[in-house]
Design a protein around this motif. Structure first.
Motif, PDB file in Angstrom:
ATOM      1  N   ALA A 133       0.836  -1.207   0.000  1.00 33.92           N
ATOM      2  CA  ALA A 133       0.000   0.000   0.000  1.00 33.92           C
ATOM      3  C   ALA A 133       0.873   1.261   0.000  1.00 33.92           C
ATOM      4  O   ALA A 133       0.573   2.228  -0.709  1.00 33.92           O
ATOM      5  N   LEU A 134       1.947   1.234   0.775  1.00 35.00           N
ATOM      6  CA  LEU A 134       2.873   2.364   0.813  1.00 35.00           C
ATOM      7  C   LEU A 134       3.497   2.593  -0.564  1.00 35.00           C
ATOM      8  O   LEU A 134       3.538   3.720  -1.061  1.00 35.00           O
TER       9      LEU A 134
ATOM     10  N   ASP B  42      -2.767  -0.981  -8.372  1.00 38.85           N
ATOM     11  CA  ASP B  42      -2.471  -1.966  -7.332  1.00 38.85           C
ATOM     12  C   ASP B  42      -0.963  -2.139  -7.218  1.00 38.85           C
ATOM     13  O   ASP B  42      -0.220  -1.786  -8.142  1.00 38.85           O
ATOM     14  N   ALA B  43      -0.536  -2.678  -6.105  1.00 35.49           N
ATOM     15  CA  ALA B  43       0.866  -3.024  -5.915  1.00 35.49           C
ATOM     16  C   ALA B  43       0.931  -4.252  -5.025  1.00 35.49           C
ATOM     17  O   ALA B  43       0.108  -4.415  -4.115  1.00 35.49           O
ATOM     18  N   ARG B  44       1.874  -5.103  -5.309  1.00 33.31           N
ATOM     19  CA  ARG B  44       2.114  -6.303  -4.502  1.00 33.31           C
ATOM     20  C   ARG B  44       3.610  -6.446  -4.339  1.00 33.31           C
ATOM     21  O   ARG B  44       4.363  -6.062  -5.221  1.00 33.31           O
TER      22      ARG B  44
ATOM     23  N   ASP C 151       9.883 -11.511   0.690  1.00 28.64           N
ATOM     24  CA  ASP C 151      11.146 -10.954   1.188  1.00 28.64           C
ATOM     25  C   ASP C 151      11.290  -9.459   0.900  1.00 28.64           C
ATOM     26  O   ASP C 151      12.326  -8.865   1.183  1.00 28.64           O
ATOM     27  N   LEU C 152      10.251  -8.842   0.346  1.00 22.05           N
ATOM     28  CA  LEU C 152      10.186  -7.407   0.059  1.00 22.05           C
ATOM     29  C   LEU C 152      11.247  -6.947  -0.941  1.00 22.05           C
ATOM     30  O   LEU C 152      11.607  -5.777  -0.974  1.00 22.05           O
ATOM     31  N   SER C 153      11.710  -7.854  -1.780  1.00 14.12           N
ATOM     32  CA  SER C 153      12.763  -7.497  -2.732  1.00 14.12           C
ATOM     33  C   SER C 153      12.219  -6.997  -4.072  1.00 14.12           C
ATOM     34  O   SER C 153      12.909  -6.281  -4.779  1.00 14.12           O
ATOM     35  N   ILE C 154      10.997  -7.382  -4.408  1.00 11.66           N
ATOM     36  CA  ILE C 154      10.403  -6.988  -5.683  1.00 11.66           C
ATOM     37  C   ILE C 154       9.001  -6.449  -5.437  1.00 11.66           C
ATOM     38  O   ILE C 154       8.206  -7.065  -4.721  1.00 11.66           O
ATOM     39  N   ALA C 155       8.707  -5.311  -6.036  1.00 10.90           N
ATOM     40  CA  ALA C 155       7.361  -4.733  -5.983  1.00 10.90           C
ATOM     41  C   ALA C 155       6.759  -4.812  -7.379  1.00 10.90           C
ATOM     42  O   ALA C 155       7.345  -4.325  -8.346  1.00 10.90           O
ATOM     43  N   TYR C 156       5.612  -5.449  -7.470  1.00 10.71           N
ATOM     44  CA  TYR C 156       4.873  -5.531  -8.729  1.00 10.71           C
ATOM     45  C   TYR C 156       3.820  -4.424  -8.693  1.00 10.71           C
ATOM     46  O   TYR C 156       2.914  -4.451  -7.862  1.00 10.71           O
ATOM     47  N   VAL C 157       3.974  -3.462  -9.573  1.00 11.67           N
ATOM     48  CA  VAL C 157       3.094  -2.296  -9.590  1.00 11.67           C
ATOM     49  C   VAL C 157       2.228  -2.369 -10.844  1.00 11.67           C
ATOM     50  O   VAL C 157       2.741  -2.451 -11.957  1.00 11.67           O
ATOM     51  N   TYR C 158       0.907  -2.337 -10.646  1.00  8.57           N
ATOM     52  CA  TYR C 158      -0.039  -2.428 -11.756  1.00  8.57           C
ATOM     53  C   TYR C 158      -0.494  -1.034 -12.144  1.00  8.57           C
ATOM     54  O   TYR C 158      -0.959  -0.266 -11.304  1.00  8.57           O
TER      55      TYR C 158
ATOM     56  N   THR D 299      15.725  -1.954   2.791  1.00  8.41           N
ATOM     57  CA  THR D 299      16.083  -2.052   1.372  1.00  8.41           C
ATOM     58  C   THR D 299      14.873  -1.657   0.537  1.00  8.41           C
ATOM     59  O   THR D 299      13.734  -1.944   0.896  1.00  8.41           O
ATOM     60  N   ILE D 300      15.144  -1.040  -0.583  1.00 13.55           N
ATOM     61  CA  ILE D 300      14.077  -0.597  -1.480  1.00 13.55           C
ATOM     62  C   ILE D 300      13.874  -1.679  -2.531  1.00 13.55           C
ATOM     63  O   ILE D 300      14.828  -2.108  -3.183  1.00 13.55           O
ATOM     64  N   PRO D 301      12.639  -2.144  -2.693  1.00 14.57           N
ATOM     65  CA  PRO D 301      12.405  -3.216  -3.661  1.00 14.57           C
ATOM     66  C   PRO D 301      12.590  -2.764  -5.109  1.00 14.57           C
ATOM     67  O   PRO D 301      12.435  -1.585  -5.434  1.00 14.57           O
ATOM     68  N   GLU D 302      12.917  -3.717  -5.954  1.00 13.65           N
ATOM     69  CA  GLU D 302      12.960  -3.484  -7.395  1.00 13.65           C
ATOM     70  C   GLU D 302      11.524  -3.267  -7.854  1.00 13.65           C
ATOM     71  O   GLU D 302      10.617  -3.982  -7.427  1.00 13.65           O
ATOM     72  N   VAL D 303      11.296  -2.286  -8.700  1.00 11.43           N
ATOM     73  CA  VAL D 303       9.947  -1.958  -9.157  1.00 11.43           C
ATOM     74  C   VAL D 303       9.739  -2.540 -10.552  1.00 11.43           C
ATOM     75  O   VAL D 303      10.495  -2.243 -11.477  1.00 11.43           O
ATOM     76  N   ARG D 304       8.711  -3.364 -10.675  1.00 15.36           N
ATOM     77  CA  ARG D 304       8.332  -3.923 -11.973  1.00 15.36           C
ATOM     78  C   ARG D 304       6.893  -3.511 -12.267  1.00 15.36           C
ATOM     79  O   ARG D 304       5.991  -3.747 -11.469  1.00 15.36           O
ATOM     80  N   PHE D 305       6.709  -2.918 -13.426  1.00 16.99           N
ATOM     81  CA  PHE D 305       5.383  -2.451 -13.820  1.00 16.99           C
ATOM     82  C   PHE D 305       4.667  -3.496 -14.667  1.00 16.99           C
ATOM     83  O   PHE D 305       5.280  -4.185 -15.486  1.00 16.99           O
TER      84      PHE D 305
END
Length: 131
Positions: free
Chosen positions: A10-11, A36-38, A42-49, A88-94
């Motif tokens: 959510a953040l 949306d975001a998931r 391990d909080l390493s990858i963020a899937y951003v829709y 750590t900041i996750p990798e962002v994948r759209f």
């Protein structure tokens, strides 16, 4: 998902939406909305829709390609915003969210079905009125 991953997702969704709106709105036309975001466990990858508002599919895909190209810049902007909240900041994948386009297509199909049904009803009533 755990409570932690849900909160981080959510953040990230909120922050990425603000980053795109404030920093990249002029480069991303038509408008892009983060739906949306998931995040991985391990909080390493963020899937951003992301949903792209555009007239044609080619225009939407071109804008989405621009968004994908900005993922590293978005991640660094995200890092400066949430560095005190995450180690750590996750990798962002759209990912392209086409649910709005699908809903619009379904709505158009239902409208065509309604119009066809009304046309058939009016055609079947016309001969009865003539008799």
């Amino acid at each position: 998902m755990s409570i932690r991953t849900e909160r981080v997702a959510a953040l990230i969704q909120r922050e990425v939406a603000q980053i795109l709106q404030q920093d990249y709105a002029e480069r991303l036309t038509p408008m892009v909305t983060i739906t949306d975001a998931r995040v991985t466990k391990d909080l390493s990858i963020a899937y951003v829709y992301a949903s792209v508002m555009g007239e044609t599919e080619a225009e939407r895909k071109a804008t989405f390609k621009q968004l994908e190209a900005l993922s590293d810049e978005v991640r660094s902007s995200l890092a400066s915003r949430i560095r005190h909240q995450m180690r750590t900041i996750p990798e962002v994948r759209f990912f392209l969210d086409e649910s709005l386009q699908r809903a619009k297509r379904m709505e158009n199909l239902f409208d065509r079905i309604r119009a066809e049904r009304e046309r058939r009803l009016s055609d079947s009533e016309t001969p009865d009125a003539a008799q």
